[in-house]
Design an enzyme around this catalytic site. Structure first.
Site, PDB file in Angstrom:
ATOM      1  N   PRO A   1      -3.139  -3.562   0.371  1.00 51.43           N
ATOM      2  CA  PRO A   1      -2.994  -2.540  -0.669  1.00 51.43           C
ATOM      3  C   PRO A   1      -4.094  -2.599  -1.734  1.00 51.43           C
ATOM      4  CG  PRO A   1      -0.899  -3.672  -0.273  1.00 51.43           C
ATOM      5  CD  PRO A   1      -1.958  -4.447   0.441  1.00 51.43           C
TER       6      PRO A   1
ATOM      7  N   GLU B   1       4.331 -10.975   1.892  1.00 56.00           N
ATOM      8  CA  GLU B   1       3.814 -10.526   0.592  1.00 56.00           C
ATOM      9  C   GLU B   1       2.294 -10.525   0.516  1.00 56.00           C
ATOM     10  OE1 GLU B   1       5.267  -9.120  -2.448  1.00 56.00           O
ATOM     11  OE2 GLU B   1       6.446  -8.710  -0.651  1.00 56.00           O
TER      12      GLU B   1
ATOM     13  N   ARG C   1     -12.231   9.586  17.020  1.00 56.86           N
ATOM     14  CA  ARG C   1     -12.574  10.999  17.251  1.00 56.86           C
ATOM     15  C   ARG C   1     -13.962  11.366  16.744  1.00 56.86           C
ATOM     16  NH1 ARG C   1     -11.481  14.138  13.709  1.00 56.86           N
ATOM     17  NH2 ARG C   1     -10.867  15.978  14.870  1.00 56.86           N
TER      18      ARG C   1
ATOM     19  N   ASP D   1     -14.417  20.153  11.587  1.00 57.76           N
ATOM     20  CA  ASP D   1     -13.115  19.872  10.989  1.00 57.76           C
ATOM     21  C   ASP D   1     -13.061  20.106   9.498  1.00 57.76           C
ATOM     22  OD1 ASP D   1     -12.123  19.170  13.343  1.00 57.76           O
ATOM     23  OD2 ASP D   1     -11.965  17.024  12.919  1.00 57.76           O
TER      24      ASP D   1
HETATM   25  C1  9D3 Z   1       4.268  -6.098  -5.299  1.00 50.66           C
HETATM   26  C2  9D3 Z   1       3.230  -6.609  -4.390  1.00 50.66           C
HETATM   27  N1  9D3 Z   1       3.092  -5.785  -3.179  1.00 50.66           N
HETATM   28  C3  9D3 Z   1       1.816  -5.008  -3.258  1.00 50.66           C
HETATM   29  C4  9D3 Z   1       2.039  -3.575  -3.454  1.00 50.66           C
HETATM   30  C5  9D3 Z   1       3.062  -6.722  -2.078  1.00 50.66           C
HETATM   31  C6  9D3 Z   1       2.797  -6.153  -0.751  1.00 50.66           C
HETATM   32  C7  9D3 Z   1       3.560  -5.130  -0.225  1.00 50.66           C
HETATM   33  C8  9D3 Z   1       3.317  -4.655   1.052  1.00 50.66           C
HETATM   34  C9  9D3 Z   1       1.768  -6.687   0.008  1.00 50.66           C
HETATM   35  C10 9D3 Z   1       1.544  -6.208   1.287  1.00 50.66           C
HETATM   36  C11 9D3 Z   1       2.313  -5.199   1.785  1.00 50.66           C
HETATM   37  C12 9D3 Z   1       2.066  -4.718   3.170  1.00 50.66           C
HETATM   38  N2  9D3 Z   1       1.067  -3.648   3.203  1.00 50.66           N
HETATM   39  C13 9D3 Z   1      -0.094  -3.798   3.841  1.00 50.66           C
HETATM   40  O1  9D3 Z   1      -0.335  -4.833   4.406  1.00 50.66           O
HETATM   41  C14 9D3 Z   1      -1.057  -2.709   3.822  1.00 50.66           C
HETATM   42  C15 9D3 Z   1      -1.027  -1.415   3.212  1.00 50.66           C
HETATM   43  C16 9D3 Z   1      -0.034  -0.745   2.432  1.00 50.66           C
HETATM   44  O2  9D3 Z   1       1.058  -1.248   2.131  1.00 50.66           O
HETATM   45  N3  9D3 Z   1      -0.328   0.513   1.978  1.00 50.66           N
HETATM   46  C17 9D3 Z   1      -1.493   1.136   2.256  1.00 50.66           C
HETATM   47  N4  9D3 Z   1      -2.440   0.559   2.982  1.00 50.66           N
HETATM   48  C18 9D3 Z   1      -2.195  -0.709   3.454  1.00 50.66           C
HETATM   49  S1  9D3 Z   1      -3.269  -1.600   4.368  1.00 50.66           S
HETATM   50  C19 9D3 Z   1      -2.253  -2.888   4.492  1.00 50.66           C
END
Ligand code: 9D3
Length: 245
Positions: free
Chosen positions: A88, A116, A154, A169
């Site tokens: 994230p 996490e 693609r 596109d």
């Molecule tokens: C409160 C802390 N959280 C961060 C928002 C912890 C957390 C939540 C979910 C850490 C990792 C995740 C799992 N998500 C991914 O691994 C992830 C992801 C996503 O959740 N949203 C958008 N792109 C991606 S790329 C990897």
């Protein structure tokens, strides 16, 4: 173009790769995707990939050792690999990032996190890139890996076939698509716009351009700001504004 997905849930991603355009791209040989089970790179009896966080707190953290082991076993030469951490905190994926990845010569390796977090030393020592697919919370990096591969594949020459090139596109051209219609000409009283039945190809092209501009201005005004408008586009936009008055 070669991709690798490193995950503790290989069965989640395999079925998607075995269908449709992705399957054809892979069997056709222009794209390779290998799925690796991170657990195969653990060394303990229980094949442990996560542990408690130092400093305490909720949730588990993915251990560094399996990530280092797979990287050093399968792609030991640093300049032959591009390790993409999916998290994230990454830069937001868009068509520009897709285009950038489609030109990559190195092996593209996606590290999918679960729980996490992933131990910070994986980011510091192994990651060449860090990508998020948008500001919403998922349960892991597996769907993001598939989303990115889907968008990049693609763009690889030959994958779509030249009849429908990805160059035309929406998004790669920076505007939203115009409305599309197929038979019947009247469906439940709803008519296909007359211009599309006229056979006048320059009129049709202008109508579609105008619809694209109108939709984009309405639904995604920021895209209009980013987009380079031609003189003709400026004129059509004025026309749209006039009609809305
Ligand atoms: C409160 C802390 N959280 C961060 C928002 C912890 C957390 C939540 C979910 C850490 C990792 C995740 C799992 N998500 C991914 O691994 C992830 C992801 C996503 O959740 N949203 C958008 N792109 C991606 S790329 C990897």
């Amino acid at each position: 173009m070669n991709f690798h997905i490193v995950t503790i849930f290989p069965d989640m991603v395999r079925p998607y790769l075995g269908e449709s355009i992705l399957k054809r791209a892979i069997t056709g040989g222009s794209v390779g995707v290998q799925v690796h089970n991170l657990r195969d790179y653990t060394e303990d009896k229980h094949r442990t990939t996560d542990d408690y966080p130092y400093g305490g707190g909720a949730g588990m953290v993915m251990k560094p050792e399996p990530f280092f082991r797979i990287a050093e076993d399968l792609w030991p030469t640093k300049w032959k690999r591009r390790i993409v951490l999916l998290s994230p905190q990454g830069r937001i994926f868009d068509q520009g990032v897709a285009r950038e990845l489609s030109m990559e010569e190195r092996e593209v390796v996606f590290f999918c996190g679960r729980y996490e977090a992933i131990d910070e030393r994986v980011r510091e020592e192994l990651a060449d890139d860090e990508i998020s697919i948008g500001d919403y919370v998922l349960t892991g990096g597996e769907l993001p890996a598939l989303v990115i591969i889907d968008a990049v594949v693609r763009l690889v020459p030959g994958v779509l076939g030249d009849a429908r090139s990805s160059v035309e596109d929406s998004f790669s051209c920076g505007l939203l698509d115009y409305p599309h219609y197929t038979r019947p000409e009247i469906f439940r009283g709803m008519k296909v716009p007359g211009v599309l039945l006229s056979g006048n190809h320059s009129e049709i092209a202008r109508w579609r351009r105008k619809q694209s501009l109108k939709r984009t201005a309405e639904k995604r005004p920021q895209l209009i700001e980013k987009y380079m408008l031609s003189c003709k586009d400026e004129k059509i936009l004025e026309e749209i504004k006039e009609e809305l008055k």
